[in-house]
Design a protein around this motif. Sequence first.
Motif, short mmCIF file in Angstrom:
data_model
loop_
_atom_site.label_atom_id
_atom_site.label_comp_id
_atom_site.label_asym_id
_atom_site.label_seq_id
_atom_site.Cartn_x
_atom_site.Cartn_y
_atom_site.Cartn_z
N UNK A 161 28.53 -30.73 11.49
CA UNK A 161 28.70 -29.52 11.06
C UNK A 161 30.24 -29.42 10.75
N UNK A 162 31.00 -30.05 11.25
CA UNK A 162 32.36 -29.90 10.88
C UNK A 162 32.68 -30.77 9.55
N UNK A 163 32.01 -32.00 9.22
CA UNK A 163 31.89 -32.97 8.53
C UNK A 163 31.60 -32.13 7.28
N UNK A 164 30.43 -31.64 7.34
CA UNK A 164 29.65 -30.93 5.97
C UNK A 164 30.70 -29.69 5.72
N UNK A 165 31.10 -28.87 6.70
CA UNK A 165 31.95 -27.90 6.40
C UNK A 165 33.30 -28.37 5.61
N UNK A 166 33.73 -29.34 5.97
CA UNK A 166 35.06 -29.82 4.93
C UNK A 166 34.69 -30.09 3.84
N UNK A 167 33.25 -30.71 3.70
CA UNK A 167 32.86 -31.34 2.26
C UNK A 167 32.78 -30.01 1.35
N UNK A 168 31.98 -28.99 2.03
CA UNK A 168 31.71 -27.71 1.26
C UNK A 168 32.82 -27.01 0.57
N UNK A 169 33.89 -26.96 1.40
CA UNK A 169 35.06 -26.45 1.15
C UNK A 169 36.01 -27.33 0.24
N UNK A 170 35.96 -28.49 0.46
CA UNK A 170 36.95 -29.49 -0.52
C UNK A 170 36.23 -29.78 -1.81
N UNK A 171 34.91 -29.59 -1.81
CA UNK A 171 34.36 -30.38 -3.26
C UNK A 171 33.44 -29.27 -3.97
N UNK A 172 34.15 -28.88 -5.22
CA UNK A 172 33.30 -27.91 -5.83
C UNK A 172 31.75 -28.51 -6.33
N UNK A 173 30.78 -27.78 -6.45
CA UNK A 173 29.80 -28.20 -6.77
C UNK A 173 29.10 -27.37 -7.89
N UNK A 192 20.53 -23.84 5.76
CA UNK A 192 20.03 -23.33 6.70
C UNK A 192 20.26 -23.98 7.95
N UNK A 193 20.17 -25.39 7.87
CA UNK A 193 20.90 -26.33 9.01
C UNK A 193 22.09 -25.88 9.51
N UNK A 194 23.10 -25.45 8.60
CA UNK A 194 24.35 -25.38 8.90
C UNK A 194 24.46 -23.90 9.49
N UNK A 195 23.60 -23.12 8.99
CA UNK A 195 23.59 -21.97 9.75
C UNK A 195 23.06 -21.93 11.19
N UNK A 196 21.98 -22.66 11.52
CA UNK A 196 21.74 -23.15 12.77
C UNK A 196 22.58 -23.52 13.85
N UNK A 197 23.30 -24.47 13.31
CA UNK A 197 24.43 -25.39 14.17
C UNK A 197 25.54 -24.04 14.10
N UNK A 198 25.75 -23.18 13.28
CA UNK A 198 26.87 -22.24 13.19
C UNK A 198 26.51 -21.24 14.33
N UNK A 199 25.20 -20.72 14.69
CA UNK A 199 24.72 -20.13 15.42
C UNK A 199 24.79 -20.60 17.03
N UNK A 200 24.43 -21.97 17.13
CA UNK A 200 24.55 -22.60 18.36
C UNK A 200 25.99 -22.77 18.71
N UNK A 201 26.89 -22.79 17.88
CA UNK A 201 28.21 -22.79 18.35
C UNK A 201 28.79 -21.77 18.86
N UNK A 202 28.18 -20.92 19.05
CA UNK A 202 28.40 -19.63 20.07
C UNK A 202 27.75 -19.80 21.25
N UNK A 203 26.84 -20.88 21.41
CA UNK A 203 26.08 -20.90 22.76
C UNK A 203 24.60 -21.11 22.41
N UNK A 204 24.14 -21.49 23.69
CA UNK A 204 22.67 -21.87 23.52
C UNK A 204 21.80 -20.52 23.20
N UNK A 205 20.76 -20.76 22.29
CA UNK A 205 19.77 -19.59 22.07
C UNK A 205 18.66 -20.09 21.48
N UNK A 206 17.48 -19.47 21.32
CA UNK A 206 16.38 -19.76 20.85
C UNK A 206 16.26 -19.26 19.63
#
Length: 192
Positions: A86-98, A8-22
């Motif tokens: 967010x970029x660090x977390x994305x790299x982890x999620x893509x590289x490391x099978x969970x 969910x936090x990653x989703x919020x950061x993704x949304x805000x990467x497009x620009x400020x919003x509420x």
Amino acid sequence: MSRPLTPVALTVLRMLSDGPMHPYEMQQRIRQYAYDRSVKITHGSLYHSVERLAQGCLIEPVETARSGRRPERTVYAITDQGREVAQQRMAELLAEPAEEFPLLGTALAFIDLLPEDEVARQLRRREMRLEASLAADQAVYEALRKRGLERYKLIDHELVMARKKAELDLVRDLAADLESGRLTFIDDKEDS
């Protein structure tokens, strides 16, 4: 933030990467782009994540406004630190099978708690539900593509559909093997 970003936090950061919003606007865009089909997001979890991200300085309020009789809304923007995390977390999620533990795996581990014919019957029920779900997923995917969303924004949908297709194939095969007698719950132990 010392803990890894939640989906969910990653989703919020993704949304805000497009620009400020509420947060309300985030919620609308999440539905619009069907991100809620890949990330379990509730109204409460979204607002809780916004609070945590603000406390961790990964996002920051940039304005508070009121429109008519609506309640005040705080508009947030992602910080440089938030973008980096967010970029660090994305790299982890893509590289490391969970390790993930789907409930079907639990059911299959204990499959012999039910009689074989009942297992086959329930697997056939699951097969029908998976077919319907897969058809719905495909319809959503095609509708989003027709609205102009680029494929890279829908790869999560492709993963969901691929997993469902794989599950559907397994369920069909297991049901057929049980119905034909190729799979039984009898151990092949020889008496010594």
